[in-house]
Design a protein around this motif. Structure first.
Motif, short mmCIF file in Angstrom:
data_model
loop_
_atom_site.label_atom_id
_atom_site.label_comp_id
_atom_site.label_asym_id
_atom_site.label_seq_id
_atom_site.Cartn_x
_atom_site.Cartn_y
_atom_site.Cartn_z
N GLU A 37 65.03 46.82 12.36
CA GLU A 37 64.25 45.60 12.27
C GLU A 37 63.70 45.47 10.86
N ARG A 38 63.36 44.25 10.53
CA ARG A 38 62.81 44.00 9.20
C ARG A 38 61.31 43.90 9.34
N GLN A 39 60.61 44.59 8.47
CA GLN A 39 59.15 44.50 8.53
C GLN A 39 58.65 44.32 7.10
N GLY A 40 58.23 43.11 6.82
CA GLY A 40 57.79 42.83 5.46
C GLY A 40 58.94 43.01 4.49
N ASP A 41 58.75 43.85 3.51
CA ASP A 41 59.78 44.03 2.50
C ASP A 41 60.62 45.27 2.77
N ALA A 42 60.67 45.67 4.02
CA ALA A 42 61.41 46.90 4.30
C ALA A 42 62.26 46.75 5.55
N LEU A 43 63.32 47.55 5.60
CA LEU A 43 64.12 47.65 6.81
C LEU A 43 63.75 48.94 7.52
N LEU A 44 63.45 48.81 8.79
CA LEU A 44 63.08 49.98 9.57
C LEU A 44 64.22 50.31 10.52
N HIS A 45 64.75 51.50 10.36
CA HIS A 45 65.78 51.98 11.29
C HIS A 45 65.12 52.99 12.20
N ARG A 46 65.09 52.66 13.45
CA ARG A 46 64.37 53.52 14.39
C ARG A 46 65.37 54.24 15.31
N PHE A 47 65.27 55.56 15.36
CA PHE A 47 66.12 56.39 16.23
C PHE A 47 65.23 56.95 17.34
N THR A 48 65.59 56.66 18.56
CA THR A 48 64.74 57.08 19.68
C THR A 48 65.56 57.89 20.67
N LEU A 49 64.98 59.01 21.09
CA LEU A 49 65.61 59.82 22.13
C LEU A 49 65.38 59.15 23.47
N ARG A 50 66.47 58.97 24.20
CA ARG A 50 66.40 58.31 25.49
C ARG A 50 65.39 59.03 26.40
N THR A 51 64.63 58.25 27.15
CA THR A 51 63.64 58.84 28.05
C THR A 51 64.32 59.77 29.05
N GLY A 52 63.76 60.95 29.18
CA GLY A 52 64.32 61.91 30.14
C GLY A 52 65.39 62.78 29.52
N ALA A 53 65.90 62.39 28.35
CA ALA A 53 66.94 63.22 27.73
C ALA A 53 66.28 64.32 26.90
N THR A 54 67.05 65.35 26.64
CA THR A 54 66.56 66.46 25.84
C THR A 54 67.49 66.66 24.66
N LEU A 55 66.91 66.85 23.50
CA LEU A 55 67.71 67.15 22.32
C LEU A 55 67.63 68.66 22.10
N PRO A 56 68.74 69.37 22.37
CA PRO A 56 68.68 70.83 22.26
C PRO A 56 68.42 71.25 20.81
N ALA A 57 67.85 72.43 20.66
CA ALA A 57 67.65 72.97 19.33
C ALA A 57 68.98 72.95 18.59
N GLY A 58 68.94 72.58 17.32
CA GLY A 58 70.19 72.49 16.56
C GLY A 58 69.97 71.72 15.29
N THR A 59 71.05 71.13 14.78
CA THR A 59 70.98 70.36 13.55
C THR A 59 71.59 68.99 13.80
N TYR A 60 70.84 67.96 13.46
CA TYR A 60 71.31 66.61 13.73
C TYR A 60 71.10 65.73 12.51
N ARG A 61 72.07 64.85 12.30
CA ARG A 61 71.99 63.95 11.15
C ARG A 61 71.82 62.52 11.63
N PHE A 62 70.87 61.84 11.04
CA PHE A 62 70.60 60.46 11.38
C PHE A 62 70.78 59.65 10.10
#
Lengths: 174, 264
Positions: free
Chosen positions: B202-227
């Motif tokens: 989404e655009r907010q003022g003079d910036a673009l906000l990219h939001r990454f959200t973990l799905r409710t109830g899901a678990t992100l196992p320990a590890g390495t992740y790239r966004f």
């Protein structure tokens, strides 16, 4: 949905998991606790467990790990007591020459943990080698070697103690 | 030894196993206790917020009641309005309960202001980008608890690498890219398993906000992740671009990290 599925899983496997913790730890009460803790982990990661090829193997692996940690904690506590001189005489001072009616559990406890786990899963639960490997997170080759060494050692311990008993009954003293 | 040792051991172990009678009820009780314990810490925060909300509501209702009672009397000339209730707008500190600092004045409350106080926004769960911009050079926290983060950019793509050391049950990551000369978003990627992380832009003022959200109830196992967030247009200067994340780990810790893409 999740609750139902988990409950079904519990009903199907709780006795087996408790039995596994029992043979690995040698402690009846701790066994139920350890299996329940493992099942809590299963519940917490239910999505992953349910998606796994073999959910029970996952649960068995958790039991094995929790039990290993529990044994380690017990050992630490016991050593602490010995340092304080609170544990009375060390049972080991009685020496191996004095015969004692040796429970299978006690014999199992003399096996290194991984051997013990392999022997228990292979012989008490009659699991095929690949399922043991899956549960413990080790290779089938390792399962084979650990099981054969563990079986040999366990049989020796049991024979050593029981051979004289077979002549004259359980209470025979050498 | 007449019999093969395997049979002998099998019989012995089966016998030992049969001697053990699991206590099904005890196990169920312990599982229930374990589960209750797991939810407690979060419950505490909720209870705090709930208590604060209750206090404000009661005080507010008191104001309404007084206003209603006072309604029959001859209306006094409206005095100057008291300072408005301070809304707990700040969302950056999750543990701060909605402070009931907005107690109504002790004197007869003027009817114009009292009712407005009855509603208080509930304490929101913290989200990045809601308050002031975190993560600018000099104001970074790229590592907290069991979560570490790194960033990289090549002008076109801004990548945040997260390394949770413990499983995450909640994750909200925002990559904020300052739009200087007509920047347009060109998609996002992430390598979380099972499409557990969804992304929005989404655009907010003079910036673009990219939001990454973990799905409710899901678990992100320990590890390495790239966004990664990609852009079209001239992006040249990465200074001013930031990222910020809130995460909740299985160790029951709320983790807050923030950083930027400035060259090191």
């Amino acid at each position: 949905m999740r609750e139902q599925a988990f409950h079904a899983f519990f009903e199907r496997h709780h006795a087996e998991l408790s039995g596994l913790a029992y043979l690995l730890s040698g402690d009846t009460t701790a066994a139920d606790d350890l299996a329940a803790d493992a099942l809590t982990e299963v519940w917490r990661h239910w999505d992953r467990v349910a998606a796994a090829d073999n959910p029970v193997a996952y649960a068995r692996g958790i039991v094995a790990n929790l039990t290993k940690n529990w044994i380690r904690r017990q050992g630490r506590a016991r050593r602490g007591l010995q340092l304080l001189g609170l544990s009375g005489t060390d049972r080991r001072t009685t020496g191996p020459d004095v015969p004692a009616v040796l429970d299978v559990r006690t014999a199992l406890r003399r096996l290194p943990y991984r051997r013990r786990a392999c022997v228990v899963l292979r012989y008490a639960f009659d699991l095929p080698e690949h399922e043991v490997a899956e549960a413990l997170g080790i290779s089938v080759g390792t399962v084979k070697s650990q099981t054969s060494r563990g079986a040999k050692q366990l049989a020796e311990i049991l024979h050593e103690v029981r051979l004289p008993d077979q002549l004259g009954g359980w209470e025979v003293a050498r | 030894m007449n019999r093969p040792p395997e049979d002998f051991l099998r019989a012995e172990l089966h016998q030992a196993l049969a001697a053990h009678q699991p206590d099904r009820t005890a196990m169920l009780n312990r599982i229930a206790a374990n589960r209750a314990e797991q939810t407690r810490p979060r419950g505490r925060v909720l209870r705090l917020a709930g208590a604060a909300l209750a206090v404000t509501t009661v005080l507010g209702l008191g104001g309404v009641a007084r206003w209603a009672l006072a309604g029959d009397e001859a209306p006094a000339p409206a005095p100057a309005a008291p300072p408005p209730a301070t809304a707990p707008a700040s969302s950056s500190s999750p543990s701060a309960p909605a402070a009931p600092t907005s107690t109504p004045p002790t004197s007869r409350a003027p009817k114009t202001t009292a009712p407005a106080r009855t509603t208080t926004p509930p304490t929101p769960t913290p989200t990045p980008s809601a308050g002031r911009i975190r993560g600018l050079p000099g104001d970074t926290q790229v590592e907290k608890g069991s979560l570490r983060s790194e960033s990289s950019t090549d002008g076109r793509a801004s990548t945040v690498t997260l390394r949770p050391g413990a499983d995450l049950t909640e994750l909200d990551l925002v990559i904020r890219v300052v739009d200087r000369d007509g920047l347009s978003p060109d998609g996002t990627t992430n390598d979380a398993p099972d499409a557990a992380v969804t992304a929005t832009t989404e655009r907010q003022g003079d910036a673009l906000l990219h939001r990454f959200t973990l799905r409710t109830g899901a678990t992100l196992p320990a590890g390495t992740y790239r966004f990664t967030a990609r852009h079209k247009g001239t992006t040249g200067n990465a200074a001013g671009n930031t990222y910020e994340a809130y995460a909740f780990s299985v160790e029951r810790k709320l983790i807050h990290i923030y950083g930027n893409f400035a060259p090191h």
